[in-house]
Design an enzyme around this catalytic site. Sequence first.
Site, mmCIF file in Angstrom:
data_model
loop_
_atom_site.group_PDB
_atom_site.id
_atom_site.type_symbol
_atom_site.label_atom_id
_atom_site.label_comp_id
_atom_site.label_asym_id
_atom_site.label_seq_id
_atom_site.Cartn_x
_atom_site.Cartn_y
_atom_site.Cartn_z
ATOM 1 C CB SER A 128 -0.964 0.006 1.188
ATOM 2 O OG SER A 128 -0.268 -0.174 2.387
ATOM 3 C CE LYS A 165 -7.724 -0.073 0.679
ATOM 4 N NZ LYS A 165 -7.770 1.083 1.554
ATOM 5 C CG HIS A 167 -4.064 -1.048 -2.285
ATOM 6 N ND1 HIS A 167 -4.603 0.219 -2.197
ATOM 7 C CD2 HIS A 167 -3.693 -1.384 -1.023
ATOM 8 C CE1 HIS A 167 -4.547 0.634 -0.949
ATOM 9 N NE2 HIS A 167 -4.000 -0.322 -0.210
HETATM 10 C C1 LIG Z 1 -3.484 -3.539 2.128
HETATM 11 C C2 LIG Z 1 -4.671 -3.047 2.887
HETATM 12 N N1 LIG Z 1 -5.429 -3.957 3.540
HETATM 13 C C3 LIG Z 1 -6.520 -3.579 4.230
HETATM 14 C C4 LIG Z 1 -6.891 -2.252 4.303
HETATM 15 C C5 LIG Z 1 -8.090 -1.877 5.106
HETATM 16 O O1 LIG Z 1 -9.185 -1.696 4.267
HETATM 17 P P1 LIG Z 1 -10.408 -0.793 4.744
HETATM 18 O O2 LIG Z 1 -10.044 0.612 4.429
HETATM 19 O O3 LIG Z 1 -11.574 -1.319 3.973
HETATM 20 O O4 LIG Z 1 -10.554 -1.016 6.213
HETATM 21 C C6 LIG Z 1 -6.145 -1.292 3.649
HETATM 22 C C7 LIG Z 1 -6.567 0.131 3.720
HETATM 23 O O5 LIG Z 1 -5.856 1.053 3.596
HETATM 24 C C8 LIG Z 1 -4.997 -1.691 2.923
HETATM 25 O O6 LIG Z 1 -4.230 -0.794 2.301
#
Ligand SMILES: Cc1ncc(COP(=O)(O)O)c(C=O)c1O
Length: 373
Positions: A179, A228, A207
């Site tokens: 991320s 997202k 992502h």
């Molecule tokens: C790799 C990753 N997993 C999980 C999440 C969490 O997702 P959510 O925003 O739906 O809680 C994010 C959010 O930034 C993320 O980047």
Amino acid sequence: MTWTTWTEWAATEAAGLRTAGRWRTIRTLDGRGPAFTLDGRPVVSFASNDYLGLSQHPAVVADAHQALERYGTGAGSARLIVGGRPVHAELEDDLAAWKGQQRALLFPTGFAANLGVLSVLGGPDVTICSDELNHASIIDGCRLSRATVEIYRHRDLDHLAVLLARATRALVVTDTVFSMDGDVADLDLLAELCAAHGAMLVLDEAHAVLGPEAPASSEMVRVGTLSKTLGALGGFVAGPAALIELILNRARPFIFTTASTPADTAAARTALGVLRSPEGEVLVARLRAHVARVRAGHPSPIVPVVLGEEQRALDAAEALLEVGLLVPAIRPPTVPAGTSRLRITLSAAHTDADIDRLLAGLNTLGAFDALDA
Ligand SMILES: Cc1ncc(COP(=O)(O)O)c(C=O)c1O
């Protein structure tokens, strides 16, 4: 440090963060994105994960409205207590079909999905091997699981193989697109390695709008988010029915929390329909073209421009904001010290002119060396 009340303690902690230049505040942006106003001035946001602009899609918004009219606002409680609405089960079926899995289960967020999945699949007799750059929700899920946690060097499968060879019952967890760096895991090799060691593979595809594609495996679950690419709010896990049903029965971040709102769930369902249609292919191609303009050959819509010291990243973000471009500075503790950066996220909703302006802004900053790196 001396303090006598909790309020004094908070003030002392806050002063420490301010002195370290790590105090954060929330900006308020008005508008529908990616074109907003900030303090009355127009800005184009390169900060959001709404990769295909589906949060603004007319059919998505209309179906969210319809669910709101039909079911009202909140879901009322956890689904095991009050039951779900039809749209929850329908979206789970669609998500399972999309991911080529037997079943899917919704969580209120992607963060909660990782907590739930890892706390159920982990345990004192399990070794979880986790990439060092995995998302915070994976790190916290590992902690919650009470498993032995081994961190392998970023994308280093030789290191992972050594750790797996030492484990008796293992689970490997990785972001598929990282991320803060926007680079990708080698999923084919990971799946092969896991199969060779009888390890469960947990993929976080939060992502993964431009890939990589996950290989087929019966010893794998796929975590995702509705927040997202699908432009709504919520998370999910998809996988073999036996695993998903156990997670439904044991995951505390599913059992003890209120379900996603019907409107968010309906929005995500319609967004998924758009994504899987020819229109979705056009949006993905458009996003790919934007990425190619900003960094040729880059595999994801997250493009980091690593600048080093925190102040350099903050100054660069401020200079871009001056010309109406919102590109966040990311700094420790989110990324390691000395790797503070601008994090550009691109969307199919950006216009070609938005990308022209971004490139011009980066050029003015002299950020192109870092961009090409
Ligand atoms: C790799 C990753 N997993 C999980 C999440 C969490 O997702 P959510 O925003 O739906 O809680 C994010 C959010 O930034 C993320 O980047």
